[in-house]
Scaffold this active site. Structure first.
Site, short mmCIF file in Angstrom:
data_model
loop_
_atom_site.label_atom_id
_atom_site.label_comp_id
_atom_site.label_asym_id
_atom_site.label_seq_id
_atom_site.Cartn_x
_atom_site.Cartn_y
_atom_site.Cartn_z
N ASN A 42 -1.37 6.64 -6.40
CA ASN A 42 -0.26 5.96 -5.14
C ASN A 42 -1.29 4.42 -4.99
O ASN A 42 -1.98 4.25 -4.27
CB ASN A 42 0.06 6.60 -3.67
CG ASN A 42 0.74 5.41 -2.50
OD1 ASN A 42 0.77 4.53 -2.58
ND2 ASN A 42 0.57 6.26 -1.41
N CYS A 61 -0.70 -0.18 -1.31
CA CYS A 61 -2.26 0.17 -1.02
C CYS A 61 -2.33 -1.63 -0.89
O CYS A 61 -2.51 -1.81 -1.94
CB CYS A 61 -3.14 1.09 -1.06
SG CYS A 61 -4.57 0.85 -0.04
N ASN A 70 8.86 4.66 -4.48
CA ASN A 70 8.28 5.05 -3.56
C ASN A 70 9.61 4.09 -2.61
O ASN A 70 10.16 3.50 -2.55
CB ASN A 70 6.58 4.50 -3.08
CG ASN A 70 6.42 5.26 -2.81
OD1 ASN A 70 6.57 5.90 -1.27
ND2 ASN A 70 4.63 5.30 -2.91
N GLY A 116 15.39 8.45 1.17
CA GLY A 116 16.39 9.34 1.66
C GLY A 116 17.74 9.21 1.03
O GLY A 116 18.28 7.63 -0.26
N GLY A 150 15.94 9.55 -2.80
CA GLY A 150 17.59 9.89 -2.85
C GLY A 150 18.05 11.21 -2.79
O GLY A 150 19.92 11.07 -3.34
#
Ligand SMILES: Cc1cc2nc3c(=O)[nH]c(=O)nc-3n(C[C@H](O)[C@H](O)[C@H](O)COP(=O)(O)O)c2cc1C
Length: 312
Positions: free
Chosen positions: A127, A130, A191, A217, A244
């Protein structure tokens, strides 16, 4: 069966990191969870080197067609994950992908090396949403920073390395290209989109304890479709597409845009069995589609005037 980075999967639907707690679900549903696990691979929530408590509450805001979260990646840290979570996740009937994040190459390197040593893990997802400690920008927002990070950590694992891109960047395809050139085996996107909500008292103060959060979503599905399409046109590595997805038809759209796998995130909070339903719906659409594509029917149909279609 489909193949992803050398891993055989029963279907293309996986979970989005941090949106399905398989350990809590096993407590709630017992072994029934294992009999019909909703995903073909399980992606862990993000693990950091040290434990994190996460952000202060409130941590969620329900937007009109989505969810803003400011959870702040609470987790037990690497040691807690290896000792407590991994033995339980290894019991799941599907391959395990461990998602990790660090703010320096040394931190990420320690995470990658430790996960690489564990046979229970099939692949690592990095990921990169950051902040870089020097620039304050997300590491994944800048092709140069991301390439430097990957050059440092890629040699530390022989497992497939998936880079989870941030959508909060000017040119996601440029970042994906940099990831591919520096040795990523796959990319995943999108993300959450940076978002904020204000308290309803009209005084302009943020609702979320963490200040800002990330939107997920249905509200982000069109953004996901565009970003996955632009990445797929530039890179050859496989893509895990997400953002989504609530129906098999949405998953099919992301596959058509160039994804190999599709992850379901926010929808699993509404319906923990959403992954099973979406995989089933997708399969019927694919069967119906292949039945329709007989030679006579697959002849070119009416030509669409792209210019006028785009102008709306
Ligand atoms: C509550 C919540 C927690 C999340 N936690 C993580 C996380 O720990 N690591 C990560 O890489 N993505 C995390 N995500 C992002 C999701 O994996 C996914 O990329 C994003 O939500 C878009 O998919 P969706 O619209 O289907 O939810 C989180 C999303 C939500 C809503």
């Amino acid at each position: 069966m489909i193949e992803f980075c050398g891993i055989a999967l029963a279907h293309p639907i996986v979970n989005g990191s941090g949106t399905f707690d398989a350990i809590a679900a096993r407590r709630a549903f017992g072994d029934a969870l294992l009999d019909e696990f909703p995903f073909s691979a399980f992606v862990s929530k993000t693990i950091t080197l040290l434990p994190r408590a996460g952000n202060p509450p409130p941590r969620l805001w329900e937007a009109q067609a989505g969810l803003i979260n400011s959870i702040g990646l609470p987790n037990r840290g690497l040691q807690g994950y290896l000792e407590h979570d991994l033995p339980q996740l290894a019991d799941l009937p599907v391959p395990l992908i461990t998602n990790v994040m660090g703010s320096t190459a040394s931190e990420v390197g320690q995470l990658v090396e430790a996960i690489d040593a564990r046979d229970e893990v099939a692949a690592i997802e990095l990921n990169v949403s950051c902040p870089n400690v020097q620039t304050g920008l997300d590491i994944g927002a800048d092709p140069g920073s991301l390439a430097a990070l990957l050059r440092a950590v890629r040699p530390l694992t022989s497992k497939p390395l998936i880079v989870k891109l941030t959508p909060n960047t000017a040119d996601v395809a440029a970042v994906a290209l940099a990831a591919e050139a520096a040795g990523a085996d796959a990319v995943s996107l999108i993300n959450t989109l940076r978002a904020s909500a204000l308290r309803p008292d009209g005084e302009g103060r943020p609702w979320l304890g963490g200040g800002t959060g990330g939107l997920s979503g249905p509200a982000i599905r069109c953004v996901a479709l565009a970003q996955i399409g632009s990445v797929a046109r530039r890179v050859a590595v496989p893509i895990i597409g997400m953002g989504g997805v609530t129906l098999g038809a949405h998953a099919l759209d992301l596959l058509c845009a160039g994804a190999t796998l599709v992850a379901v995130g926010t929808e699993s909070f509404r319906d923990p069995a959403a992954g099973t339903r979406i995989a089933r719906e997708l399969k019927s659409l694919q069967i119906a589609g292949s039945r329709r594509a007989t030679p006579a029917e697959s002849e070119p149909q009416v030509q669409v005037d792209v210019k006028s279609a785009d102008s709306h």
